[in-house]
Motif scaffolding. Structure first.
Motif, mmCIF file in Angstrom:
data_model
loop_
_atom_site.group_PDB
_atom_site.id
_atom_site.type_symbol
_atom_site.label_atom_id
_atom_site.label_comp_id
_atom_site.label_asym_id
_atom_site.label_seq_id
_atom_site.Cartn_x
_atom_site.Cartn_y
_atom_site.Cartn_z
ATOM 1 N N ARG A 66 0.775 -1.177 -0.032
ATOM 2 C CA ARG A 66 0.048 0.179 -0.081
ATOM 3 C C ARG A 66 1.040 1.359 0.010
ATOM 4 O O ARG A 66 1.622 1.255 1.020
ATOM 5 N N TYR A 67 0.664 1.995 -1.062
ATOM 6 C CA TYR A 67 1.422 3.329 -1.005
ATOM 7 C C TYR A 67 0.574 4.556 -0.981
ATOM 8 O O TYR A 67 -0.432 4.575 -1.584
ATOM 9 N N ALA A 68 0.903 5.363 0.024
ATOM 10 C CA ALA A 68 0.069 6.601 0.341
ATOM 11 C C ALA A 68 0.727 7.883 -0.027
ATOM 12 O O ALA A 68 1.847 8.245 0.057
ATOM 13 N N THR A 69 -0.005 8.640 -0.520
ATOM 14 C CA THR A 69 0.558 10.124 -1.031
ATOM 15 C C THR A 69 -0.679 11.143 -0.797
ATOM 16 O O THR A 69 -1.796 10.934 -0.613
ATOM 17 N N GLY A 70 -0.172 12.208 -0.269
ATOM 18 C CA GLY A 70 -1.220 13.454 -0.104
ATOM 19 C C GLY A 70 -1.646 14.151 -1.031
ATOM 20 O O GLY A 70 -2.499 14.978 -1.070
ATOM 21 N N PHE A 71 -1.118 13.958 -2.416
ATOM 22 C CA PHE A 71 -1.512 14.282 -3.403
ATOM 23 C C PHE A 71 -3.125 13.860 -3.823
ATOM 24 O O PHE A 71 -3.404 12.778 -3.536
ATOM 25 N N ALA A 72 -3.601 14.715 -4.416
ATOM 26 C CA ALA A 72 -5.203 14.465 -4.605
ATOM 27 C C ALA A 72 -5.189 13.635 -5.922
ATOM 28 O O ALA A 72 -4.273 13.309 -6.816
ATOM 29 N N PRO A 73 -6.209 12.851 -6.417
ATOM 30 C CA PRO A 73 -6.251 11.868 -7.437
ATOM 31 C C PRO A 73 -5.995 12.772 -8.605
ATOM 32 O O PRO A 73 -6.506 13.812 -8.594
ATOM 33 N N ASN A 74 -5.569 12.167 -9.699
ATOM 34 C CA ASN A 74 -5.536 12.797 -10.924
ATOM 35 C C ASN A 74 -4.322 13.922 -11.170
ATOM 36 O O ASN A 74 -4.457 14.559 -12.086
ATOM 37 N N GLU A 96 0.298 13.371 8.298
ATOM 38 C CA GLU A 96 0.327 11.931 8.947
ATOM 39 C C GLU A 96 1.218 10.985 8.332
ATOM 40 O O GLU A 96 1.416 9.848 9.042
ATOM 41 N N MET A 97 2.062 11.328 7.239
ATOM 42 C CA MET A 97 2.677 10.379 6.427
ATOM 43 C C MET A 97 3.752 9.575 7.092
ATOM 44 O O MET A 97 3.886 8.511 7.183
#
Length: 382
Positions: free
Chosen positions: A31-39, A75-76
């Protein structure tokens, strides 16, 4: 059939079954998390890297990207440390006490203005930071380990001022409320009489529209990614200079990293090289496209006056000299002068290396040859 042959066939079948089971058990769903918005530019780059991971590992590494959902940027670090996400985009300046060595060099991006980087400052910085952390900064690796993380990649882009009011001279900055996403930019803002305001990336549009902010320091791609093109009135180029340079694009949870085979770690580093290359390259391309869209929208591109450029250069020269001392005193870091010197040398080297790069693929190969191929996956990060 003799008992010996039967026993041999049974043994072979069992061994094949165990081998198949071990192979299946070794496959990783990550699972990879990013704070960037979709698209957004950032999220799209990581989706492409996830597809690349599946391709080069033949399905052995299956990465699912969670844009702006599993963890926010604030939170990352804790989320990756505690394995809420297996990997995540950690922004070191958000956590200076946890990553002081990495954050210190991230505050040096105003070096962009001291070299003829054009629109390739982000490319040069990404390469320099990856080479610095992975091959030249044991203290950086140690602080990652303390947070149960492993650094594998980075990404950077040039930042500029996006404003609701015209800012052309140094005097125009007095009283301006500006989002400055880094301590060095806050110091610069203070030096020209402006006030730094803390606003999360996904609230910049609202901050500008509602008058909470007069300006934001952002990458040009965010004009489209965050719809800032529908808010800002002016874009000020060349000041203060620099880019966001403290990104752990794909920090991996240390327990996850150690559970991988050496082959899988190598594959994950190749994914890191891909993400670093495509993320930074796509920002470069999208920055240029966004500036073109802004001009068509009627947003004025402002050339700063000479006094504004001089005030910024004077600040930059003084600030670069003080960074090492500040971090040594505040966080008790050792050999900070040498660290600043080494990062400066690497950045100058990478300015030359990226000058003729003409594609993301060529940039990925350059990153691999200059840095990633020299990492010992048997021991790195552990």
């Amino acid at each position: 059939m003799t008992s010996t042959n039967l026993l041999g066939r049974i043994t072979t079948t069992v061994l094949l079954g165990l081998a198949l089971g071990a192979s299946q058990a070794a496959a990783k769903d990550l699972r990879y998390a990013t704070g960037f918005a979709p698209n957004s530019t950032g999220a799209k780059a990581q989706e492409a890297s996830a597809a690349y991971a599946k391709e080069i590992s033949k399905g052995d590494l299956d990465i699912r990207v969670y844009p702006q959902s599993l963890l926010s940027f604030t939170e990352m670090s804790g989320g990756v440390r505690d394995n809420i996400a297996d990997m995540g985009m950690v922004l070191f300046p958000y956590f200076p006490a946890e990553f002081p060595n990495s954050t210190m060099v991230s505050e040096m991006t105003m070096l962009f203005s001291q070299h003829d980087t054009g629109d390739r400052g982000g490319l040069a910085w990404t390469g320099a930071l990856i080479e610095y952390i992975t091959l030249n900064c044991p203290a950086c690796i140690d602080e990652m380990t303390a947070q149960n993380q492993v650094f594998t990649s980075s990404s950077s882009t040039e930042y500029m001022m996006m404003c609701m009011k015209k800012v052309e001279t140094a005097a125009d900055m007095r009283g301006v409320r500006i989002r400055a996403p880094g301590a060095h930019w806050t110091r610069w803002a203070n030096s020209v009489g402006a006030t730094s305001v803390s606003v999360p990336q996904n609230e910049i549009f609202e901050g500008l529209s509602q008058g909470i902010l007069d300006c934001s320091l952002s990458g040009a791609a965010e004009l489209l990614d965050l719809s800032l093109v529908d808010a800002v009135k002016y874009i000020i180029r060349d000041v203060p200079g620099g880019g966001f340079g403290g990104t752990g694009l794909m920090n991996v949870n240390l327990d996850v990293w150690t559970s991988l085979t050496p082959e899988q770690r190598t594959e994950l580093l190749r994914v890191g090289a891909h993400g670093s290359a495509y993320g930074s390259w796509n920002y470069r391309v999208n920055n240029l496209a966004a500036l073109e869209a802004a001009e068509k929208k009627g947003i004025e591109i402002v050339a700063p006056a000479q006094d504004f450029l001089k005030a910024t250069r004077d600040f930059t020269n003084a600030d670069l000299k003080s960074i090492a001392k500040t971090y040594a005193e505040k966080y008790g870091l050792k050999d900070t002068d040498q660290a600043v010197q080494k990062m400066s040398e690497l950045f100058e080297k990478w300015v030359g290396l990226v000058a003729s790069i003409d594609s993301a693929e060529a940039y990925q190969e350059l990153l691999w040859n200059e840095a990633y191929s020299k990492i010992n996956v048997e021991t790195y990060g552990m």
